[in-house]
Enzyme design. Structure first.
Site, PDB file in Angstrom:
ATOM      1  N   ASN A 116       0.872  -1.183   0.000  1.00 30.89           N
ATOM      2  CA  ASN A 116       0.000   0.000   0.000  1.00 30.89           C
ATOM      3  C   ASN A 116       0.907   1.231   0.000  1.00 30.89           C
ATOM      4  OD1 ASN A 116      -1.870   1.986   0.336  1.00 30.89           O
ATOM      5  ND2 ASN A 116      -2.763   1.166   2.216  1.00 30.89           N
ATOM      6  N   LYS A 129       3.508   0.849   2.899  1.00 34.44           N
ATOM      7  CA  LYS A 129       3.212  -0.220   3.863  1.00 34.44           C
ATOM      8  C   LYS A 129       3.301  -1.561   3.156  1.00 34.44           C
ATOM      9  CE  LYS A 129      -0.132   2.363   6.545  1.00 34.44           C
ATOM     10  NZ  LYS A 129      -1.468   2.798   6.203  1.00 34.44           N
ATOM     11  N   ARG A 175      -2.373  -2.029  -3.645  1.00 39.05           N
ATOM     12  CA  ARG A 175      -3.660  -1.376  -3.417  1.00 39.05           C
ATOM     13  C   ARG A 175      -3.751  -0.113  -4.277  1.00 39.05           C
ATOM     14  NH1 ARG A 175      -5.326   2.867   1.017  1.00 39.05           N
ATOM     15  NH2 ARG A 175      -7.551   2.887   0.638  1.00 39.05           N
ATOM     16  N   HIS A 201     -13.300   1.680  -0.134  1.00 38.15           N
ATOM     17  CA  HIS A 201     -13.303   0.573   0.847  1.00 38.15           C
ATOM     18  C   HIS A 201     -13.869  -0.714   0.250  1.00 38.15           C
ATOM     19  CE1 HIS A 201     -13.704   3.591   4.461  1.00 38.15           C
ATOM     20  NE2 HIS A 201     -12.442   3.373   4.148  1.00 38.15           N
ATOM     21  N   GLY A 221     -14.324   3.432  10.370  1.00 33.31           N
ATOM     22  CA  GLY A 221     -13.030   3.810  10.945  1.00 33.31           C
ATOM     23  C   GLY A 221     -12.924   5.314  10.859  1.00 33.31           C
ATOM     24  N   GLY A 266     -11.933   6.846   8.205  1.00 31.77           N
ATOM     25  CA  GLY A 266     -12.748   6.919   6.991  1.00 31.77           C
ATOM     26  C   GLY A 266     -13.866   5.909   7.190  1.00 31.77           C
ATOM     27  N   ARG A 325     -14.100  14.128   7.681  1.00 33.92           N
ATOM     28  CA  ARG A 325     -14.853  14.437   6.456  1.00 33.92           C
ATOM     29  C   ARG A 325     -16.323  14.679   6.760  1.00 33.92           C
ATOM     30  NH1 ARG A 325     -12.493   9.285   3.864  1.00 33.92           N
ATOM     31  NH2 ARG A 325     -10.372   9.908   3.320  1.00 33.92           N
ATOM     32  N   ASP A 370     -10.591  11.665  16.659  1.00 36.03           N
ATOM     33  CA  ASP A 370     -10.486  10.304  17.187  1.00 36.03           C
ATOM     34  C   ASP A 370     -11.686  10.012  18.077  1.00 36.03           C
ATOM     35  OD1 ASP A 370      -9.742   8.051  18.877  1.00 36.03           O
ATOM     36  OD2 ASP A 370      -7.770   8.273  17.957  1.00 36.03           O
ATOM     37  N   ILE A 409     -13.522   1.925  14.520  1.00 46.60           N
ATOM     38  CA  ILE A 409     -14.602   2.211  15.477  1.00 46.60           C
ATOM     39  C   ILE A 409     -15.564   1.026  15.561  1.00 46.60           C
ATOM     40  CG2 ILE A 409     -16.532   3.770  15.987  1.00 46.60           C
ATOM     41  CD1 ILE A 409     -14.915   5.979  14.491  1.00 46.60           C
ATOM     42  N   GLY A 410     -15.952   0.488  14.425  1.00 46.26           N
ATOM     43  CA  GLY A 410     -16.894  -0.637  14.391  1.00 46.26           C
ATOM     44  C   GLY A 410     -16.392  -1.851  15.152  1.00 46.26           C
ATOM     45  N   GLU A 456      -7.970  -5.980   4.631  1.00 41.29           N
ATOM     46  CA  GLU A 456      -7.836  -5.635   3.225  1.00 41.29           C
ATOM     47  C   GLU A 456      -6.566  -6.238   2.619  1.00 41.29           C
ATOM     48  OE1 GLU A 456      -8.737  -1.740   4.902  1.00 41.29           O
ATOM     49  OE2 GLU A 456      -9.528  -1.213   2.938  1.00 41.29           O
TER      50      GLU A 456
END
Ligand code: ADP
Length: 400
Positions: free
Chosen positions: A8, A15, A89, A178, A207, A209, A238, A280, A329-330, A383
């Site tokens: 990525n 990464k 990616r 995503h 997340g 995003g 965003r 955050d 977050i999820g 991913e």
């Protein structure tokens, strides 16, 4: 043994994750950060150790060299030939790619032509690809697109109600993002729906995003992000969806240019903009505990936007069999999951096990009770493994 690398590349970062395939075992992972600087950072995680060093990395090619040196030095590989395929990616595949594609001149040209739609990302992905190509010229390289999974949407789900001429002339439409994550989640989620002929999944990748996707029979039928990742639900920084006249009005009020306001919508809005605390969600939660009214509003707004999309997709799918929570977050915020479920419960008859949910972070589990009209699961996303899978598949195809 087949080693495949997921890559990525960002504008100043690279990464990587090396896999043993087909076992999908992670051998090592790491990244180069601050590429272009004298004090860049190169890090690699292997065998439970996390090596980090600060050194000059002036371009991506140097980062790839460092990566190769580290792999050999640590005895992870003896020579570069052991890496049989690379999965890169790519954020924006536009209308061209509905699945992963081997890198060749045509693929490269198309990714390049899509730079206006994802200026920072696609450019950086190509720099990363070319840096690897220089050092591993013959390895199977595959482009894996964030948008590909969403290419199955019908026209009425991706066309914007703008003059049709613009849709065609400028390819201005919904592409989503995503996609690799939503596809992974749909595949993983299928196991919770045995015997269901036409499974309907609402996948929530929440997340920094964040996006929500409606999936029927394993295919995306609608997704929340739009032309770019700015659309859809509210995010860390965003806005998500807005009345488009907000842009015009605020530019007039503030004297800022469209470009400046666009940056504000991308980087200073969302949870950060409303709360004036942080992007955050952990900081927002702490500020909510302290009864900070703007943090409380940001939190409520965030939940509302997520629930609105779940409701929309429940209708779009003609019902739902499974709701999936994933990403930063999820996966890690039981409070977030419970608030969403509490808000949609009266309409959708959904119920989760409060106690089970409370303690759960980052681990796959079915959260819904047997009484729930829709199953609810926490599924950590991955991913990178999708990049490795597609790269390995392409290698096998090439060497049949
Ligand atoms: P992205 O990949 O878009 O950068 P992530 O999926 O890594 O984002 O998610 C980052 C978000 O996850 C942040 O808002 C962060 O607050 C949230 N997050 C991470 N860990 C936790 C946690 N333990 N509890 C609550 N939120 C968390």
């Amino acid at each position: 043994m087949a080693k495949v690398m997921a890559v990525n590349a960002g504008s100043s970062s690279l990464k990587f994750k090396l896999y043993e395939m087909p076992e999908e075992k992670v051998i090592c992972s790491g990244n180069a950060e601050r590429i272009g600087h004298e004090d860049a950072i190169f890090g690699i995680k292997y065998n439970g150790e996390n090596d980090k060093k600060v050194l000059p990395i002036l371009d991506h090619a140097r980062a790839v060299e460092l990566l190769v040196e580290a792999l050999i030095e640590k005895g992870i590989i003896k020579s570069m030939d052991e890496i049989i395929a690379l999965g890169h990616r790519i954020v924006q595949g536009g209308k061209y790619f509905s699945h992963s594609e081997l890198f060749n001149k045509d693929t490269e040209d198309k990714i390049e032509s899509l730079i206006p739609l994802a200026p920072l990302h696609n450019k950086a992905h190509l720099v990363g690809f070319r840096a690897f190509k220089k050092i591993l010229p013959n390895v199977t390289s595959v482009a894996v697109f964030d948008t590909a999974f969403h290419q199955s949407m019908e026209e009425q789900d991706y066309v914007f109600p703008i003059p049709y001429e613009y849709t065609v002339k400028y390819d201005c439409r919904r592409y989503g993002a995503h996609g690799t994550s939503h596809q992974y989640l749909a595949e993983k989620g299928a196991k919770y729906l045995p015997g269901i002929k036409h499974p309907r999944i609402i996948s929530c990748h929440i997340g920094s995003g964040a996006s929500i996707t409606a999936i029927k029979d394993g295919k995306c039928v609608a997704t929340s992000m739009g032309l770019t990742p700015l659309g859809g639900i509210m995010m860390g920084t965003r806005t998500g969806d807005l009345d488009p006249s907000v842009m015009n009005y605020l530019c007039k009020c503030t004297g800022k240019s469209v470009e400046e306001m666009y940056q504000i919508f991308n980087k200073q809005s969302g949870l950060l903009g409303v709360s004036e605390v942080s992007n955050d969600s952990r900081d927002i939660a702490a500020a909510c505990e302290a009864k900070n009214p703007k943090a409380l509003l940001a939190d409520k707004l965030f939940i509302r936007r997520v629930c609105d999309y779940i409701g929309q997709y429940f209708v779009r799918l003609g019902g739902a069999d499974l709701i999936i929570f994933s990403a930063g977050i999820g996966e890690n915020s039981p409070e977030f999951r419970q608030k969403v479920i509490d808000e949609i419960a009266p309409a959708l008859g959904v119920e989760i096990d409060r106690e089970l949910n409370k303690g759960l972070r980052g681990k796959e589990a079915l959260l819904s009770t047997p009484n729930s009209k829709i199953k609810v699961a926490l599924i950590p996303t991955d991913e990178e493994v999708m990049l490795a899978r597609d790269a390995y598949k392409a290698y096998l195809e090439e060497h049949k």
